[in-house]
Scaffold this motif. Structure first.
Motif, mmCIF file in Angstrom:
data_model
loop_
_atom_site.group_PDB
_atom_site.id
_atom_site.type_symbol
_atom_site.label_atom_id
_atom_site.label_comp_id
_atom_site.label_asym_id
_atom_site.label_seq_id
_atom_site.Cartn_x
_atom_site.Cartn_y
_atom_site.Cartn_z
ATOM 1 N N LEU B 69 0.800 -0.884 -0.112
ATOM 2 C CA LEU B 69 -0.150 -0.056 0.142
ATOM 3 C C LEU B 69 0.535 1.253 -0.372
ATOM 4 C CD1 LEU B 69 -2.769 -1.357 2.685
ATOM 5 C CD2 LEU B 69 -3.387 -0.255 0.652
ATOM 6 N N PHE B 71 1.072 5.283 1.289
ATOM 7 C CA PHE B 71 0.026 6.164 1.875
ATOM 8 C C PHE B 71 0.085 7.787 1.657
ATOM 9 C CE2 PHE B 71 -0.644 9.610 5.326
ATOM 10 C CZ PHE B 71 -1.431 9.238 6.082
ATOM 11 N N TYR B 77 -4.441 5.571 2.410
ATOM 12 C CA TYR B 77 -4.211 4.893 1.925
ATOM 13 C C TYR B 77 -4.797 4.136 0.313
ATOM 14 C CZ TYR B 77 -1.619 3.013 6.359
ATOM 15 O OH TYR B 77 -1.172 4.045 7.453
ATOM 16 N N ARG B 79 -4.309 1.653 -3.346
ATOM 17 C CA ARG B 79 -2.878 0.292 -3.641
ATOM 18 C C ARG B 79 -2.468 0.896 -4.535
ATOM 19 N NH1 ARG B 79 -4.491 -4.908 -2.767
ATOM 20 N NH2 ARG B 79 -6.862 -4.704 -2.802
ATOM 21 N N ASP B 113 -6.328 -12.534 -2.682
ATOM 22 C CA ASP B 113 -5.455 -11.070 -2.219
ATOM 23 C C ASP B 113 -5.425 -11.039 -3.944
ATOM 24 O OD1 ASP B 113 -3.273 -10.416 -2.182
ATOM 25 O OD2 ASP B 113 -2.233 -11.267 -2.042
ATOM 26 N N PRO B 114 -5.702 -9.407 -3.880
ATOM 27 C CA PRO B 114 -5.738 -9.058 -5.142
ATOM 28 C C PRO B 114 -4.842 -8.658 -5.953
ATOM 29 C CG PRO B 114 -6.954 -8.036 -3.606
ATOM 30 C CD PRO B 114 -6.295 -8.768 -2.705
ATOM 31 N N LEU B 239 4.038 -14.437 5.973
ATOM 32 C CA LEU B 239 4.857 -12.999 5.298
ATOM 33 C C LEU B 239 4.776 -12.198 6.802
ATOM 34 C CD1 LEU B 239 2.444 -13.126 2.089
ATOM 35 C CD2 LEU B 239 4.800 -12.778 1.483
ATOM 36 N N ASP B 240 5.105 -11.176 6.507
ATOM 37 C CA ASP B 240 5.643 -9.958 7.016
ATOM 38 C C ASP B 240 5.160 -8.451 6.260
ATOM 39 O OD1 ASP B 240 5.606 -8.792 9.511
ATOM 40 O OD2 ASP B 240 8.209 -8.589 9.755
ATOM 41 N N ILE B 241 4.582 -7.573 6.817
ATOM 42 C CA ILE B 241 4.405 -6.875 6.509
ATOM 43 C C ILE B 241 5.036 -5.515 7.171
ATOM 44 C CG2 ILE B 241 2.100 -5.584 6.284
ATOM 45 C CD1 ILE B 241 0.650 -8.134 5.925
ATOM 46 N N GLU B 243 6.250 -1.161 7.562
ATOM 47 C CA GLU B 243 5.940 0.467 6.931
ATOM 48 C C GLU B 243 7.182 1.181 6.824
ATOM 49 O OE1 GLU B 243 1.785 0.945 6.979
ATOM 50 O OE2 GLU B 243 1.519 3.001 7.113
ATOM 51 N N TYR B 244 7.414 1.557 5.743
ATOM 52 C CA TYR B 244 8.310 2.786 6.097
ATOM 53 C C TYR B 244 8.118 4.174 5.863
ATOM 54 C CZ TYR B 244 11.142 -1.759 6.225
ATOM 55 O OH TYR B 244 11.479 -3.192 6.542
ATOM 56 N N GLY B 245 7.971 5.365 6.694
ATOM 57 C CA GLY B 245 7.941 6.519 6.202
ATOM 58 C C GLY B 245 8.819 7.118 5.109
ATOM 59 N N ALA B 252 4.289 7.860 2.877
ATOM 60 C CA ALA B 252 5.063 5.928 3.551
ATOM 61 C C ALA B 252 4.234 4.966 2.510
ATOM 62 C CB ALA B 252 4.063 6.143 4.561
ATOM 63 N N ARG B 254 3.664 0.957 2.631
ATOM 64 C CA ARG B 254 3.601 -0.819 3.670
ATOM 65 C C ARG B 254 4.143 -1.500 2.088
ATOM 66 N NH1 ARG B 254 -1.526 -1.916 6.293
ATOM 67 N NH2 ARG B 254 -1.384 0.078 7.351
ATOM 68 N N ASP B 259 8.940 -13.689 5.491
ATOM 69 C CA ASP B 259 9.353 -14.626 6.788
ATOM 70 C C ASP B 259 9.725 -15.390 6.314
ATOM 71 O OD1 ASP B 259 9.449 -13.398 9.231
ATOM 72 O OD2 ASP B 259 7.875 -12.838 10.005
#
Lengths: 282, 327
Positions: B69, B71, B77, B79, B113-114, B239-241, B243-245, B252, B254, B259
């Protein structure tokens, strides 16, 4: 509302109010900004939502109150990690994201007509508060209601104003306990000193017609289940709300498995009968 | 007679004809000598006799690290646009086809999951028969019978017998002039169920977790928690999720990344409590996921016998040994 919104994509929610309720915990009142999302938003006590703090990420929370019809929801956020620290920096008017609700909540229909014993430890009061509000709203549909709530020390008791009100009610019983309290601390509302199992031992409970809903840290589950079984609770009437690291909330990321069950879809509320053979569940 | 034979000498023109349906990716050797699925410029890049790639084809369906995602203030948010050019994934062995079939169940059934679906729809799967080596046991798992392919090539004398497995496969192969009429019929494929496979199935059926096996201690003592087994597994999808600014302080991203259930952080919750602190607990978690299945896929064995985990483990841990113990 398209399924993708609220499920895969966070819907914006404004922070209407932030109220500190203990040293590290604050109550957040949020309101979904999308009209359609606000209108359709509903959940069963015990279900959870994923809250996004932009640039920090997402974390699961169980709402404090049952859903209204105005798209508002209240969360208790304890500052323990990356996302919650970011939320604690937010101010009124800031916007966060909401996905959900997800998971399986308390079996409220099945619990109708029965006595209800709620056992909360620490932050575990939050999902149980949501359940309690539902029970009190539909008061006539349930038997006796008892809430036992334990915290580390008096200042760690959350929702103190509300606890005072609940203590005055005649249609339910509220019992509080703290692990320890300094002599001089004014323990208000009045509470016992000791652990939840101690509290449980001192009260006559008829288990035959009763459901127990428990939420708290893993240590609480490990010591309380034996006590409940001793009182005669059947394993399927002991309801536990578990905490795991739910990332997607959709049963995809495989982070939150408890045995072969997934906390995000099969739970977070489980019956003890479904957990008792699972190693590491509690 | 149907045109279902691809002669060796027509192979280059077959590949050229396929390019009209998408970019061709297939098994090659990287500069470091590692077998990998990458883009193919000419048939000489292909390694038709490869055993297994190090990284399985799951990388085409959920890349190791991919935006989930975006942001932006005001927009919230949204896609990201996923570039999904058509890809012809050539040379998939039956085990990898079976793995994709399993992943399809995970990502396109209950709550699809699209992003997965977009990538999956852009993939054409062309299977290729293979020969087992000492690491793989696809025949034992019953996954040597190819499934979920658009086109499947069975190596025979002088070329390949071609089979169509989907409407897309039919459309593609009907327009190929490189195909010719081949031998009467190809030898039918048969599952070679072996003793170990039988034991795996029976263990899965009775939800066996071997709680008292001394092998758990043995595995946990040796394991380095490197995670190679799960990284290389064609059906591991934890999977890990994150988010980074961005540096602008406003926007940001995501992301979703692979994982690993053997990593200590996998069982951690907020505040640092860990439900799977020990290697042994993490191994059991992996075992349950692989052989007994989680949630809606309870009861589905997801090991396809590709042999990657056995080959890459630096300390020679082989979960298969659990099934070989005396009852």
């Amino acid at each position: 509302m398209p399924v993708d919104q609220m499920t895969n994509i966070p819907s914006p929610a404004e922070i209407v109010e932030i109220k500190p309720i203990s040293g590290d915990t604050a109550l957040f009142r949020l309101r979904l900004m999308n009209e359609e999302a606000a209108r359709d938003f509903t959940f069963v006590p015990g279900q959870f939502v994923q809250v996004s703090a932009p640039a920090a990420g997402e974390a699961p929370f169980s709402p404090l109150n049952p859903p209204g019809n105005d798209g508002a929801l209240e969360l208790c956020v304890r500052k323990v990690g990356h996302v919650t620290s970011q939320l604690h920096k937010a101010r009124q008017g800031d916007v966060v994201g909401i996905r959900g609700p997800f998971g399986t909540g308390f079996p409220i229909a099945e619990m109708a007509g029965k006595d209800i014993l709620l056992l909360a430890g620490g932050l575990g009061i939050v999902p149980l508060h949501s359940l309690l509000c539902h029970l009190l709203e539909q008061r006539d549909a349930y038997g006796s209601i008892t809430l036992m709530y334990g915290a580390r020390e008096p200042s760690a008791l959350l929702l103190r104003d509300e606890l005072r009100e609940l203590a005055c009610r005649r249609d339910m019983r509220l019992m509080l306990t703290v692990d320890f309290a300094a002599e001089e601390s004014a323990c208000e509302p009045s509470c016992n000193i000791g652990l939840l199992p101690d509290l449980l031992r001192g009260v006559p409970i008829t288990a035959d017609n009763c459901y127990a809903a428990v939420c708290g840290p893993p240590a609480l589950y490990r010591c309380i289940i034996g006590e409940l079984q001793g009182l005669g609770f059947s394993d399927r009437r002991i309801l536990l709300s578990l905490e795991r690291r739910m990332k997607c909330g959709l049963g995809r990321c495989a982070h939150c498995a408890v045995g072969q069950l997934l906390c995000c879809i099969d739970g977070p509320v489980f019956r003890y009968s479904d957990l008792k053979t699972i190693e590491g569940a509690l | 007679m149907a045109k279902d034979f691809l002669a060796n000498e027509s192979f280059q023109s077959f590949l050229e004809e396929l390019t009209q349906f998408g970019a061709i990716h297939g098994p090659t050797l990287t500069e470091d000598g590692v077998p990998a699925f990458t883009t193919i410029a000419s048939s000489s890049d292909l390694r038709l006799d490869y055993r297994r790639t190090l990284i399985p084809p799951k990388k085409y369906l959920f890349p190791p690290r991919t935006p989930l995602l975006n942001f932006a203030p005001g927009c919230g948010y949204s896609r990201p646009v996923v570039a999904t050019g058509e890809i012809i994934l050539f040379g998939l062995h039956p085990c990898d086809l079976a793995a994709i079939s399993y992943l399809d169940r995970v990502f396109t059934q209950d709550r699809p999951d699209p992003l997965y679906r977009a990538r999956r729809n852009a993939l054409t799967l062309i299977g290729l028969s293979c020969e087992a080596d000492e690491f793989c046991f696809c025949g034992e798992m019953g996954t040597d019978v190819p499934v979920n392919f658009d086109i499947y090539l069975e190596k025979v004398e002088g070329g390949f017998c071609l089979r169509q497995g989907s409407p897309r496969g039919k459309t593609i192969s009907s327009g190929l002039s490189s195909l010719s009429e081949g031998p009467e019929t190809a030898a039918p494929l048969q599952t070679r169920m072996a003793k170990v496979a039988d034991r795996i199935r029976k263990a899965a059926e009775r939800q066996e977790t071997f709680p008292k096996s001394p092998l758990w201690d043995d595995f946990a003592d040796r394991c380095l928690s490197c995670g190679a087994c799960s990284l290389c597994c064609p059906t591991c999808y934890c999977l890990d999720i994150r988010e980074y600014g961005d540096l602008d302080g406003r926007t940001a991203q995501r992301i979703q990344e692979w994982d690993n259930c053997l990593f200590k952080s996998h069982g951690e919750i907020a505040g640092g409590y860990n439900f799977r602190k020990t290697r042994q607990e993490r191994f059991r978690y992996r075992f349950i996921h692989k052989y007994l299945g989680f949630g809606p896929l309870r009861g589905v064995v997801s090991c396809v016998g590709c042999g990657r985990c056995r080959e890459v483990c630096p300390v020679k841990i082989d979960l298969q040994e659990l099934f070989q113990q005396e009852d």
